[in-house]
Design a protein around this motif. Structure first.
Motif, PDB file in Angstrom:
ATOM      1  N   ILE A 275      23.512  82.093  77.047  1.00 49.89           N
ATOM      2  CA  ILE A 275      22.141  81.935  76.572  1.00 49.89           C
ATOM      3  C   ILE A 275      21.207  82.846  77.353  1.00 49.89           C
ATOM      4  N   ALA A 276      21.392  82.927  78.662  1.00 51.40           N
ATOM      5  CA  ALA A 276      20.548  83.807  79.476  1.00 51.40           C
ATOM      6  C   ALA A 276      20.657  85.258  79.023  1.00 51.40           C
ATOM      7  N   GLU A 277      21.829  85.633  78.463  1.00 51.77           N
ATOM      8  CA  GLU A 277      22.040  86.991  77.961  1.00 51.77           C
ATOM      9  C   GLU A 277      21.695  87.125  76.484  1.00 51.77           C
ATOM     10  N   SER A 278      21.126  86.077  75.888  1.00 51.89           N
ATOM     11  CA  SER A 278      20.701  86.066  74.476  1.00 51.89           C
ATOM     12  C   SER A 278      21.860  86.222  73.511  1.00 51.89           C
ATOM     13  N   ARG A 279      23.019  85.725  73.861  1.00 53.24           N
ATOM     14  CA  ARG A 279      24.177  85.734  72.942  1.00 53.24           C
ATOM     15  C   ARG A 279      24.149  84.434  72.132  1.00 53.24           C
ATOM     16  N   LEU A 280      23.101  84.286  71.357  1.00 47.35           N
ATOM     17  CA  LEU A 280      22.793  82.983  70.770  1.00 47.35           C
ATOM     18  C   LEU A 280      23.709  82.644  69.593  1.00 47.35           C
TER      19      LEU A 280
END
Length: 297
Positions: A275-280
């Motif tokens: 999530i922190a890397e925006s791999r949503l």
């Protein structure tokens, strides 16, 4: 809000931003990013969701749909339907729909027009937005006030049914809701962050937000800290949706462990890191895999 053609796209082959899940026998092709923005909107104080869909004929299906899409608790109202089916096979006819009521949207007697009147008479909303892919099919017939378009008090959207509600549609809806209510989204972020802190604790919430200052994260709950960026709001909304989805299915303890454990669906990274890397989208797939009991971890 309608379901098919709005939250459920009709196109069979869609891009990587879409997921497909099943509610009983029905495939639901949905966009997690759109649902996350919709959740943020429905969390704003004074905003309440309502279903106006043929799914109301079998209302218990909406309960499962809400869980699958992470909308449970955010759609408190349900419109009337001419003939409601019971799960045991019985049927209840609603006398508020006359004998002319039809399921043909081109007709001035389309049942949803009457249902919209009944719903607004019951709730007396100050403002009313309606998203349905069949709204403009009635433009050649007199449909009273239910014509697609925008005024300050009413917004009627007709999404492209092949792809459903888009992020552009959501922007229109967000802009309309925000007219004269600029603090609404800050309040929604506060509610969302409080829920996440209650479930995961401030340290994990700060980690998935990519923040090192726990005081800043705590202050988001009060709406007094610098407002999170659009990208951060998307990450928080995704975390909130999958947290509630996994916790509802597996319990709070399993949900917390799932957020910090190595996950094979995320190349053995943790959910917090993804999530922190925006791999949503990957996170959404991993959450559904766990709920479907196909997770190998």
């Amino acid at each position: 809000m309608d379901v098919d053609g709005v939250l459920n796209a009709f196109e069979r082959e869609l891009g990587p931003s879409f997921m497909t899940v099943y509610v009983v026998r029905w495939p639901i092709r949905w966009q997690p990013a759109v649902i996350d923005r919709l959740r943020m909107l429905l969390l704003r104080p004074g905003v309440e969701g309502a279903w106006l869909t043929t799914w109301l004929e079998e209302r218990w299906l909406l309960d499962e749909l809400e869980q699958v899409l992470g909308l449970d608790g955010l759609m408190p109202h349900r419109a009337s339907h001419p003939a409601v089916q019971a799960i045991d096979g019985g049927s209840r006819i609603d006398s508020r729909f006359d004998a002319w009521a039809t399921f043909v949207p081109e007709s001035q007697h389309w049942w949803k027009l009457r249902a919209a009147d009944v719903l607004t008479d019951q709730l007396r909303p100050a403002r009313f937005a309606w998203a349905d892919d069949e709204l403009t099919l009635s433009t050649r017939t007199p449909v009273g006030r239910w014509r697609p378009g925008r005024t300050h008090n009413q917004l009627l959207l007709r999404p492209d049914p092949m792809v459903g509600l888009s992020e552009a549609d959501l922007r229109r809806l967000e802009d309309w809701v925000s007219e004269g209510h600029g603090g609404g989204e800050a309040d929604a972020v506060g509610i969302l962050v409080r829920d996440l802190i209650d479930g995961l604790g401030p340290t994990l919430v700060a980690a998935l937000a990519g923040e090192t200052d726990l005081r800043l994260v705590q202050r988001w709950t009060d709406g007094v800290a610098p407002f999170p960026t659009a990208g951060l709001r998307e990450r928080l909304a995704c975390a909130h949706r999958v947290w509630r989805r996994v916790a509802a299915a597996e319990g709070d303890g399993v949900a917390r462990e799932w957020f910090v454990a190595s996950n094979p669906w995320l190349q053995d990274d943790t959910v917090v890191a993804a999530i922190a890397e925006s791999r949503l989208t990957e996170v959404s797939i991993a959450a559904q895999a766990l709920v479907d009991e196909s997770w190998s971890g």
